[in-house]
Scaffold this active site. Structure first.
Site, PDB file in Angstrom:
ATOM      1  N   HIS A 143       4.751  -7.879 -14.288  1.00  0.00           N
ATOM      2  CA  HIS A 143       4.684  -6.095 -14.297  1.00  0.00           C
ATOM      3  C   HIS A 143       4.909  -5.655 -12.955  1.00  0.00           C
ATOM      4  CE1 HIS A 143       2.753  -1.943 -15.251  1.00  0.00           C
ATOM      5  NE2 HIS A 143       2.583  -2.408 -13.982  1.00  0.00           N
ATOM      6  N   GLU A 144       3.903  -6.086 -12.027  1.00  0.00           N
ATOM      7  CA  GLU A 144       4.056  -5.650 -10.574  1.00  0.00           C
ATOM      8  C   GLU A 144       5.722  -5.895  -9.876  1.00  0.00           C
ATOM      9  OE1 GLU A 144       2.061  -3.554  -9.578  1.00  0.00           O
ATOM     10  OE2 GLU A 144       0.660  -4.395 -10.923  1.00  0.00           O
ATOM     11  N   HIS A 147       8.007  -3.099 -10.963  1.00  0.00           N
ATOM     12  CA  HIS A 147       7.814  -1.928 -10.213  1.00  0.00           C
ATOM     13  C   HIS A 147       8.690  -2.019  -8.985  1.00  0.00           C
ATOM     14  CE1 HIS A 147       4.945   0.753 -12.197  1.00  0.00           C
ATOM     15  NE2 HIS A 147       3.924  -0.391 -12.169  1.00  0.00           N
ATOM     16  N   GLU A 221       5.132   3.415 -15.898  1.00  0.00           N
ATOM     17  CA  GLU A 221       4.138   2.180 -16.134  1.00  0.00           C
ATOM     18  C   GLU A 221       4.795   1.428 -17.676  1.00  0.00           C
ATOM     19  OE1 GLU A 221       1.783   0.584 -14.620  1.00  0.00           O
ATOM     20  OE2 GLU A 221       1.932   2.095 -12.984  1.00  0.00           O
TER      21      GLU A 221
END
Length: 305
Positions: A143-144, A147, A221
């Site tokens: 997930h990071e 980003h 997100e």
């Protein structure tokens, strides 16, 4: 064995919604500039100052966030398993390996920051490493990295530019009205009313732009959840990690959460309590909605296998 970059299919629904919010912001900012120009407000100087402030924030964001959280950049010798996970995922995502930092706190969370993929940092807390198993931690790291790949720091910085101009103008005009700095214009008539009108419009633009930026942040997100889950191929593990993190945060004392409040927008799960009620004012979507989307994605991936 060489690791090949994994193709991440576009989520067109999310892309359209983000494009719609960006279009609304662009329209709002254009109308604001037109109004300020017509009102004779010297907004260009304010825009230059806002640009310098946002530029500093953009170029120093990684250092500022890590410093505020007391994060320590670690070497492969300090955290070999963490480095191995990030290196593998970065190769799959087609990204350079970011720096890795650890934050010594019991609050379970993780974040990514940095102005571009070559200057990115992924940080995890000791609390998250204690609570998640390896697959869940890998899902969080995916997930990071999403980003970073989506350049979210750049997008939010650009989206915030004229919102900062509106904020600075609102504060400046408030002090002008309080101390009568435009008194001579009042004597010619209409000065005070014009200042009040510009102040009200600036305040309204700031409020609306903040709501739109928060909506954009929530969509990003969702986009990071989607891309991270595709990257690892484990949407269910990310869903499990989100539930563990949010459940643990609910038991963390409020005074401890306040210490990391300034970096809340960067975290994978909001560290602020009560945001479920005030969803419109939240930087993150509710965890239960994220989990629902990840479970639907898991089903789609299983059907396609």
């Amino acid at each position: 064995m060489a690791v090949r970059a994994r193709r991440i299919p576009r989520d067109w629904g999310l892309l359209w919604r983000m494009a719609f919010v960006m279009a609304l912001l662009a329209g709002l900012y254009l109308a604001f500039i037109t109004f300020l120009t017509a009102a004779g407000v010297p907004w260009l100087m304010i825009a230059i100052i806002a640009g310098i402030m946002l530029g500093l924030q953009y170029f120093l964001s990684d250092k500022m966030v890590l410093w505020s959280l007391g994060a320590k950049v670690v070497s492969p010798q300090d955290a070999p398993k963490l480095h191995a996970m990030v290196e593998r995922l970065a190769l799959q995502a087609g990204l350079p390996k970011p720096k890795i930092a650890i934050i010594d706190t019991d609050i379970p969370n993780a974040l990514a920051t940095g102005r571009n993929p070559k200057n990115a940092v992924v940080a995890v807390t000791t609390g998250i490493m204690r609570r998640l198993d390896d697959e869940e931690l890998e899902a969080v790291l995916g997930h990071e990295l999403a980003h970073i790949k989506n350049r979210d720091v750049l997008v939010i910085t650009l989206a915030s530019f004229f919102s900062m101009v509106a904020s600075m103008l609102t504060n400046w005009l408030m002090w002008v009205m309080l101390f009568g700095g435009f008194g001579r214009r009042d004597e010619r008539g209409g000065g005070a009313g014009a200042i009040m009108l510009v102040w009200l419009v600036s305040l309204l633009v700031y409020i609306i732009s903040q709501l739109l930026i928060l909506a954009l942040s929530r969509y990003r997100e969702y986009a990071a959840d989607y891309a991270g889950a595709i990257l690892t191929g484990m949407p269910s593990r990310l869903a499990s990690a989100l539930m563990k993190i949010s459940g643990a945060i609910a038991r963390i004392p409020t005074e401890d959460l306040r210490k990391v409040e300034g970096a809340n927008a960067f975290f994978i799960v909001s560290a602020l309590k009560g945001e479920v009620i005030l969803e419109l004012l939240s930087t993150h979507p509710p965890v239960h909605k994220r989990v629902e989307r990840l479970r639907r994605l898991e089903q789609r991936l299983e059907w396609s296998r």
